[in-house]
Design an enzyme around this catalytic site. Structure first.
Site: not given
Lengths: 426, 183
Positions: A213, A217, A241-242, A285
């Site tokens: 922040h 971004s 959107k998220d 894994e």
């Protein structure tokens, strides 16, 4: 803009004493975000949500799990058979681990493609690599807890990596085990640390967010915002959107949890741990397979360094090298969209990592050894040779003058016209 | 107020008494923290009850020639093999130059007939195959580790593969012809 509920007297009373409402308004609602973020930018918040899912299901599982070599396996089976919805909670937790890694790997490759690690986001990137390391430690220790054959032998192989440390190696391994083999003390401490690590991750994630922040971004064009016309408020544009991305993810995730819950698992781990019988083929894994391939690719000594030590150093080095990426890549252009050669090398790296994963899942014999060695060499060459070299030989394509330009046409639009989306958001 | 003036006077003239106090306090705090940290680190080392299980006695009388048994010592498997004449000869005939971790067979056994080694691969800790009759024993007739492909010979020495060292020989003592104490 001020949210209507900020005018509420009670909200104001609290906010004057604890500024949580103005913090939320600033960082979650008004937070100016580049207007051109694609769906590749969904994976950060998605990772955060999966972290919460993992913590919640993990805490619940801990209410039923017994960290003792004699009871651990049975207590997990009891969770699966007898505890109400235990099967659901455990399958969410095990598949959540895989989902977490898929999301974070996409998130990291997104950062690599769009140059999100470049100035002024170097620390943001470093914090991300630290989160990855913490996740790996957490996942590894969590996988030991069910105390199946793969749990036990995975723990044995991985803790033995530290015996490669010259001189003090064996002392370190005995200390890690709390005995002379992986045994009850080992299980107990892994349980304790597996419970702790997610909260460490939450802390580093908080730093990651603060760092994010600070400058906001990055975006698909990789250029800085030139003014308010290049940004839109986080809410409602990116909350929506998220949320949409989250729904898409949960749909796929539920598919695995309900219809293929053991897709990512290893059948061997449904056999209780036996310290006297090694399974014929030990595999970690899936999310550790590329590193495992790098570890096993070194089959020769170099001078006084044993193959084992070099393998271990390279395996850890394959992640630690990410810390240096902001300084290995000297190109001033962030986004691969404007870097014709880097764009291709990026995809070669993606394929290289997939090849390493494929090799890691196969026995270390014959052709797999050679492929693993070539892929390992290329992985390091990408970061140590190609990336620095590119900065000198590559001619980037011309960058757009602003983020708004391709959207609004012209030279980025007059500020007055471009302000409109901001006003709508009020 | 004298102290205050003292430090004021010291400004710009290198060290002051206050600098010394800062350093001394810092050093005292650091040393104290380091000492306080030790119990927190050492609690992870093997506890006393774990150390107490450090010896195992084994009756050797039921083992035939060519047979192997696995016993548990400190939670680890220990391979005890009563070797055949051929196996002993093979182990003794090897040139030291052919070995990644050179050791003669005599250095690794107290009685040539009995080979006692810790059955943990020195690469990454898997249990090598070769104890059961049907097992793959590797290219040198000893043991074969399936995890990463290490081959051990009839003296438990590494011959091929990624493991850096021979299978370790534990401390042991023959209490009588048929009784051995490991550890």
């Amino acid at each position: 803009m001020t949210q209507p509920w900020m005018k509420n007297r009670l909200v104001q009373w609290v906010d004057y004493r604890l500024p949580m409402f103005s913090f939320m308004e600033k960082e979650l609602i008004d937070y100016p975000t580049p207007r051109n973020l694609s769906y590749w930018w969904n994976f950060g918040s998605l990772a955060g949500i999966v972290l919460v899912i993992m913590i919640v299901t993990g805490i619940v599982l801990a209410m039923h799990y017994t960290p003792h070599v004699d009871y651990a396996f049975d207590s997990v089976e009891r969770i699966m058979r007898d505890v109400n919805y235990g099967w659901l909670i455990r399958y969410i937790h095990t598949n959540g681990g895989s989902a977490f890694f898929i999301i974070v790997y996409i998130h990291i490759f997104r950062g690599l493609y769009y140059g999100s690690y470049k100035s002024p986001r170097e620390i943001l990137w470093i914090l991300g690599v630290i989160i990855l390391l913490c996740m790996m430690a957490t996942a590894f220790m969590g996988y030991v807890l069910p105390w199946g054959q793969m749990s036990f032998w995975g723990a044995t192989v991985i803790t033995n990596l530290f015996s490669a440390v010259p001189i003090v190696g064996d002392i370190i391994v005995t200390w890690l085990w709390g005995g002379f083999t992986v045994d009850n003390p080992t299980l107990n401490r892994f349980y304790s640390l597996h419970y702790l690590m997610p909260f460490v991750i939450v802390g580093v994630v908080a730093l990651h967010m603060i760092s994010l922040h600070q400058h906001g971004s990055n975006n698909p064009l990789g250029i800085d915002a030139k003014g308010p016309q290049d940004k839109i408020p986080f809410h409602p544009y990116y909350t929506v959107k998220d949320m949409f991305g989250l729904c898409a993810f949960l749909t796929i995730f539920a598919g695995f949890v309900f219809f293929a819950p053991n897709f990512f698992g290893e059948p061997e781990n449904y056999i209780p741990a036996d310290p006297l019988v090694t399974p014929p083929h030990i595999v970690p894994e899936w999310y550790f397979l590329p590193y495992y391939a790098i570890l096993r690719s070194i089959t020769f000594d170099i001078w006084f360094l044993s193959a084992k030590l070099i393998g271990v150093v390279l395996m850890f080095g394959s992640i630690l090298i990410l810390f240096l990426v902001p300084w290995l890549d000297r190109s001033p252009v962030r986004s691969a969209r404007y870097r014709p050669i880097y764009k291709q090398l990026f995809w070669v790296l993606v394929i290289d990592c997939l090849v390493l994963g494929w090799v890691g899942g196969n026995p270390p014999e014959g052709i797999f050894v050679v492929i693993g060695q070539i892929a390992t060499l290329y992985y390091f060459a990408h970061f140590l040779v190609l990336l620095p070299l590119l900065s000198f030989i590559e001619t980037p394509r011309p960058l757009p003058t602003s983020i708004a330009e391709p959207v609004l046409g012209g030279s980025g639009g007059p500020p007055a016209a471009a302000e409109q989306p901001m006003e709508k958001a009020q | 107020m004298a102290d205050y003036e003292d430090t004021q006077a010291g400004h710009g003239h290198g060290e002051t008494r206050r600098d010394f106090l800062y350093l001394a306090t810092g050093a005292f705090g650091a040393a104290g923290s380091a000492i306080a940290l030790w119990p927190l680190i050492h609690q992870m080392s093997p506890a006393r009850d774990t150390l107490a299980l450090a010896t195992t006695e084994v009756d050797l009388s039921p083992i035939e020639q060519g047979q192997s048994i696995t016993v548990v010592w400190r939670g680890k498997p220990v391979f005890i093999r009563r070797r055949t004449e051929d196996e002993i000869k093979e182990a003794q005939a090897v040139e030291l130059d052919d070995l990644p971790d050179p050791q003669t067979d005599a250095q690794r056994t107290k009685k040539p007939e009995w080979l006692i080694v810790v059955g943990v691969c020195t690469h990454l800790g898997c249990i090598p195959k070769g104890q059961a009759t049907g097992d793959r024993k590797g290219d040198y007739g000893g043991w074969f580790c399936p995890c990463h492909g290490s081959h051990y010979d009839t003296s438990g020495r590494i011959r091929k593969g990624p493991a850096p060292e021979n299978l370790p020989v534990p401390t042991y003592e023959f209490l009588s012809d048929d009784l051995v104490r490991i550890g």
